[in-house]
Design a protein around this motif. Sequence first.
Motif, mmCIF file in Angstrom:
data_model
loop_
_atom_site.group_PDB
_atom_site.id
_atom_site.type_symbol
_atom_site.label_atom_id
_atom_site.label_comp_id
_atom_site.label_asym_id
_atom_site.label_seq_id
_atom_site.Cartn_x
_atom_site.Cartn_y
_atom_site.Cartn_z
ATOM 1 N N SER A 198 16.905 -25.349 -80.983
ATOM 2 C CA SER A 198 17.226 -24.405 -80.012
ATOM 3 C C SER A 198 18.262 -24.886 -78.904
ATOM 4 C CB SER A 198 16.018 -23.683 -78.786
ATOM 5 O OG SER A 198 15.602 -25.491 -78.361
ATOM 6 N N GLY A 199 19.401 -24.605 -78.495
ATOM 7 C CA GLY A 199 20.283 -24.992 -77.366
ATOM 8 C C GLY A 199 20.847 -25.682 -78.168
ATOM 9 N N ALA A 231 18.114 -23.420 -72.328
ATOM 10 C CA ALA A 231 17.286 -22.235 -73.594
ATOM 11 C C ALA A 231 16.629 -21.758 -73.266
ATOM 12 C CB ALA A 231 18.264 -22.964 -75.210
ATOM 13 N N PHE A 318 21.377 -19.455 -80.106
ATOM 14 C CA PHE A 318 21.689 -20.624 -78.964
ATOM 15 C C PHE A 318 20.081 -20.995 -78.471
ATOM 16 C CE2 PHE A 318 21.305 -21.687 -74.413
ATOM 17 C CZ PHE A 318 21.671 -22.848 -74.355
ATOM 18 N N ILE A 319 19.358 -19.019 -78.002
ATOM 19 C CA ILE A 319 18.058 -20.047 -77.506
ATOM 20 C C ILE A 319 17.040 -19.964 -78.786
ATOM 21 C CG2 ILE A 319 15.942 -17.852 -76.405
ATOM 22 C CD1 ILE A 319 18.418 -16.347 -75.826
#
Length: 443
Positions: A198-199, A231, A318-319
Motif C-alpha cells: 500500500s502507498g 493509504a 494505492f490503498i
Amino acid sequence: MNKKLFLCALALISTMYANEAEQDISQADVDSQNNISQYTGQKDFKTVEDFFDEFANENNINYGETLNGRTFYISKAAAIAKETDADFAKALQNAYEKAILNLQGEFVKDVYGRISVEKINSYNQDNSTNAQVFEPTQKGGIISQIFDKIGQLAGASLDKALMDLGINPEGLTEEKKKVLFKEKFVSKQITTALGRMSGLVPVKTFVSRTGSGNYEVGVIGVVSDKTRQIARDMQFRRKPNIKGNGKNIKELLPDNDRGYLNEYGMRLVYNEKGEPVILSYGNWGFLPTSNDSYMLDRMHQMAQDAASQKADAAIIEFINTIISFNREQETGEEVERAIKQTIDLYSGQTQEVESSPKEIVDKVMQSIKSKASGNLRGIRTLKRWSYKDENGIQRVGVVRVYAYSNYENATKSIAPIGQNSKKSSSSKKETRESKTVNSIDDF
C-alpha cells in the motif's frame, strides 16, 4: 500454497501493518511531494533509461535504496502497437499497467521474497570396446517385408512405384544414434513472494520511442511511511494528520489537453488547504471509423468510461494490494559426443558421422499477480479531455480525484434526513471546502 497457509500469511501481514505508528506530515513533506509530482512538461530523452537517470540525478536518489524514509522504484514495459495503429492509445495504457505490475512485483520480492536454489552436474561415458558398433537392423518386421516386396522391382519401375505412393526414393533412410559421452549441468532458482503493498505512488511516467521504432512506458514510483499512512487513512476512512499547506491543484496539472497524453496512473499531491489529494489519470482511445455521428458519440463515451474505470482502479491499488510473485529460472549447459549412423533403405548403404554439440540452457517463467478492492466513495471526476493526435487517433482521458472532504460530503448525502442539520454551520463550512476542491473543471 494451500488456503490455510495463505490466510495465515495475510493475517500476519495485516498484524504488521496494524502495529504501525501514525505519521505526521510536515510542511517540508508537503512541498517535497508536490515538487516531484508537479507536471513539468515533456522532455526529450533518448530512452526511458535516460529519463530514469535524469530524475535520479536531479533528486539525488538511488533506486531501491531507502533515504529519508522514502524508497524509489523504477519499471518499464513495451507497448505492442505503433503510433499509427488504431489501438495505440490502448497499448500505451496497457504498457503502463504492466510496468506498475512489474514494479509491484519487484517491491514484494525485495520485502517478502524467498529463493530456493538447486544445482545438478551429471555425466555418463561409454568407453566399451563395441561403443561405436551399431547392431544390425532387425529383419522380419512389417517395414522389412514391404521392402522385400518392392525390392523385386528394379530401376525405373521401383522409382515409379514409390513415387506413385508419394514417397521420394532418395529420402528412405533410417537413423541410429549412440551417445558416447554426455555431461549436463543444471541450475534452478525459484523465487516466490506473497505480500501486501500500500502507498505506492507513481511520481513520474514517461513515454519514449526506442531505436527500432517501438514505444516504451517508464514509471518511477515511491513508497514511504507517510504515503502508506495516507493509504491506511483512506482504507479506514480517517482524516489524515497534516501539518502544512500545499498548492492550488491547477499548478500541478498539464495546462493543455495534449499534455495529458503522457500522464498515466495516480499522483499524490496536497491542495492549498494541505489536504492530501489523489489525482488519477485514465487514458484510452479509439480510431473514428464511422461517419455516423451517433456511433462516434457512443465510441467516445465508451472510451471515456473505460478511462474513468482505469483511473479508479489506480486509486484502489494505492490503498491496498495483495501481490504474489513467482519466478522460475533454469540455466546450465549440455555437452555431448555421439555417433550417428544413417542407413539408406533404398540402396542399403550406410554412413556414420560423429558430432559433439554444446548447448547453453536458458529458460525462465515469471508470473506476477495482484488483487485490490475497495470503496469508490470520495472519488469524483475532475476533468474529461479529448485530443485527436497527428495519426487521427482520438485520445480520450479522465482525471479522477479522491479527497477526504469528498468522502465526508458523499457520506452526508446518504445520512438520515435531519442528521446533517444538527450542525448546520460546520456542515456549510465543510461543504464550501469540498466545493473548493471540486470546482476545478476548466484546467
